[in-house]
Design a protein around this motif. Structure first.
Motif, PDB file in Angstrom:
ATOM      1  N   UNK A   1       7.471   0.690  -5.507  1.00  0.00           N
ATOM      2  CA  UNK A   1       8.015  -0.073  -3.971  1.00  0.00           C
ATOM      3  C   UNK A   1       7.150   1.704  -3.574  1.00  0.00           C
ATOM      4  N   UNK A   2       6.531   1.820  -2.461  1.00  0.00           N
ATOM      5  CA  UNK A   2       6.364   3.437  -2.218  1.00  0.00           C
ATOM      6  C   UNK A   2       6.421   3.384  -0.696  1.00  0.00           C
ATOM      7  N   UNK A   3       7.396   3.941  -0.217  1.00  0.00           N
ATOM      8  CA  UNK A   3       8.161   3.354   1.262  1.00  0.00           C
ATOM      9  C   UNK A   3       7.375   4.253   2.359  1.00  0.00           C
ATOM     10  N   UNK A   4       6.835   5.254   1.849  1.00  0.00           N
ATOM     11  CA  UNK A   4       6.602   6.410   2.664  1.00  0.00           C
ATOM     12  C   UNK A   4       4.712   6.572   3.112  1.00  0.00           C
TER      13      UNK A   4
ATOM     14  N   UNK B   1       0.707 -10.833  -8.569  1.00  0.00           N
ATOM     15  CA  UNK B   1      -0.283 -10.136  -8.754  1.00  0.00           C
ATOM     16  C   UNK B   1      -0.194  -8.720  -8.754  1.00  0.00           C
ATOM     17  N   UNK B   2       1.230  -8.231  -8.328  1.00  0.00           N
ATOM     18  CA  UNK B   2       1.685  -6.597  -8.402  1.00  0.00           C
ATOM     19  C   UNK B   2       2.502  -6.591  -9.725  1.00  0.00           C
ATOM     20  N   UNK B   3       2.924  -6.869 -10.078  1.00  0.00           N
ATOM     21  CA  UNK B   3       3.914  -6.417 -11.721  1.00  0.00           C
ATOM     22  C   UNK B   3       3.322  -4.838 -12.332  1.00  0.00           C
ATOM     23  N   UNK B   4       3.954  -4.101 -12.329  1.00  0.00           N
ATOM     24  CA  UNK B   4       2.852  -2.565 -13.037  1.00  0.00           C
ATOM     25  C   UNK B   4       2.086  -2.231 -12.127  1.00  0.00           C
ATOM     26  N   UNK B   5       2.094  -2.754 -10.825  1.00  0.00           N
ATOM     27  CA  UNK B   5       1.412  -2.092  -9.845  1.00  0.00           C
ATOM     28  C   UNK B   5       2.358  -1.276  -8.703  1.00  0.00           C
ATOM     29  N   UNK B   6       1.912  -0.157  -7.865  1.00  0.00           N
ATOM     30  CA  UNK B   6       2.047   0.782  -7.008  1.00  0.00           C
ATOM     31  C   UNK B   6       1.680  -0.200  -5.689  1.00  0.00           C
ATOM     32  N   UNK B   7       3.211  -0.649  -4.568  1.00  0.00           N
ATOM     33  CA  UNK B   7       2.463  -1.380  -3.646  1.00  0.00           C
ATOM     34  C   UNK B   7       3.345  -0.423  -2.514  1.00  0.00           C
TER      35      UNK B   7
ATOM     36  N   UNK C   1      -3.739   1.413  -2.845  1.00  0.00           N
ATOM     37  CA  UNK C   1      -5.016   0.317  -3.440  1.00  0.00           C
ATOM     38  C   UNK C   1      -5.100   1.082  -5.114  1.00  0.00           C
ATOM     39  N   UNK C   2      -4.680  -0.543  -5.697  1.00  0.00           N
ATOM     40  CA  UNK C   2      -4.166  -0.229  -6.831  1.00  0.00           C
ATOM     41  C   UNK C   2      -4.874  -1.355  -7.387  1.00  0.00           C
ATOM     42  N   UNK C   3      -6.226  -0.640  -8.192  1.00  0.00           N
ATOM     43  CA  UNK C   3      -7.328  -1.700  -8.816  1.00  0.00           C
ATOM     44  C   UNK C   3      -8.148  -2.463  -7.364  1.00  0.00           C
ATOM     45  N   UNK C   4      -8.346  -3.930  -7.560  1.00  0.00           N
ATOM     46  CA  UNK C   4      -8.805  -4.675  -6.780  1.00  0.00           C
ATOM     47  C   UNK C   4      -7.533  -5.398  -5.882  1.00  0.00           C
ATOM     48  N   UNK C   5      -6.389  -4.684  -6.331  1.00  0.00           N
ATOM     49  CA  UNK C   5      -5.183  -5.314  -4.961  1.00  0.00           C
ATOM     50  C   UNK C   5      -5.093  -3.832  -4.070  1.00  0.00           C
ATOM     51  N   UNK C   6      -4.923  -4.324  -3.008  1.00  0.00           N
ATOM     52  CA  UNK C   6      -4.428  -3.452  -1.379  1.00  0.00           C
ATOM     53  C   UNK C   6      -3.087  -4.330  -1.329  1.00  0.00           C
TER      54      UNK C   6
END
Length: 321
Positions: free
Chosen positions: A99-102, A74-80, A107-112
């Motif tokens: 991947x953001x470690x900071x 569900x996270x491919x191509x998304x920021x998480x 919130x990337x669309x409907x996936x948080x």
């Protein structure tokens, strides 16, 4: 709450429970953290999450629950994001995720996704604010005795790694500089002390220490400022002088750019007992616990290794599975 067979969980036996298939009927699915990052997630759970996502269900993962969403694709191509301790592993396993470690949550669309467990509160309050408005989120935050929105991100909680040690005269030059961070040191000072030209110093430090001379000086000064903010009652002006920043304006600017929080905000969050040894990054106690476990992720154990005593069901921003 959803479990594999729909049977009540021994961890939260009083919650209404359904099978994984019920996830598609929810408005919001919350996936809790998992304590075993090497175990393959349940296949039925993966299918249910994918179907819920395709149905437009909002899905939020807490802490290492991000790994479950990643395994479900569900996270491919998304920021998480996830807890900073596991961010590098997440990026390594799933290179298609930004991947953001900071940050505390994404919130990337409907996936948080959220960072550590206390960041789950930040994400939850964000969802409440999105659904019911700032007033509702503020009222809930007051009841939880937490801020509605925390300044800064995960960067302020990360223990800064020590640069790799250098050998011979270069190592001695860096030790010499660490003892004089309150002075206006320059790259030229380091080069002279190491008996190198500025260009040679830059090549050596990048190869042996992992950063440029200027970046190393900045790193050491920020680290010194963190230590002084945690362990002493020195004023911001005094700390600026003691770590070689010169002025409070420079310290605030460099500190905020590096850690995403002001020196004063950092001290408020991380003021340590002065009896603790230097360098301990021991933040003050943060809110414990967040909401119900869902989607089959592993709940935490108590200090005895047994399920915690029955906890009240949390308020949800929407119908939540």
């Amino acid at each position: 709450m959803c479990t594999k067979d729909g049977a009540p969980s021994p961890w939260l036996p009083r919650l209404v429970t359904g099978p994984y298939a019920a996830l598609t009927d929810a408005d919001t699915v919350v996936v809790s953290s998992t304590s075993n990052l090497d175990r393959e997630p349940d296949g039925q759970l993966m299918d249910a999450l994918q179907q819920a996502h395709q149905a437009g269900v909002r899905i939020a993962a807490l802490c290492t629950g991000t790994f479950i969403l990643a395994a479900a694709g569900l996270l491919e191509g998304r920021t998480a994001t996830t807890h900073w301790l596991h961010a590098a592993l997440l990026a390594q396993r799933y290179p298609l995720i930004d991947v953001r470690a900071d940050v505390l949550y994404v919130e990337d669309g409907t996936v948080l996704t959220s960072a550590g467990k206390s960041a789950a509160l930040d994400l939850g309050l964000h969802m409440v604010s999105s659904d019911f408005g700032a007033s509702a989120a503020n009222a809930l935050a007051r009841r939880l005795v937490v801020p509605t929105h925390r300044t800064g991100g995960q960067a302020q909680f990360i223990t800064p790694p020590r640069p790799r040690p250098a050998a011979d005269l270069l190592g001695k030059a860096l030790d010499w500089a660490r003892a004089r961070l309150d002075q206006p040191l320059t790259v030229e000072h380091l080069a002279d002390r190491a008996a190198l030209s500025s260009r040679q110093l830059s090549r050596r430090m990048n190869a042996e220490v992992g950063m440029s001379p200027r970046a190393w000086l900045q790193h050491e000064r920020i680290t010194r400022a963190q230590d002084l903010l945690e362990r002493t009652d020195a004023s911001i002006e005094q700390i600026a002088a003691m770590c070689g920043m010169g002025t409070t304006t420079t310290l605030r600017r460099q500190f905020t750019q590096t850690l995403g929080v002001t020196p004063t905000g950092y001290r408020t969050a991380f003021r340590a007992d002065v009896t603790q040894p230097p360098g301990n990054r021991a933040p003050l106690a943060r809110p414990r616990g967040y909401g119900a476990w869902s989607a089959g992720a592993l709940p935490p154990t108590s200090s005895t290794g047994k399920p915690p005593s029955a906890a009240p069901a949390p308020a949800h921003s929407r119908t939540t599975a």
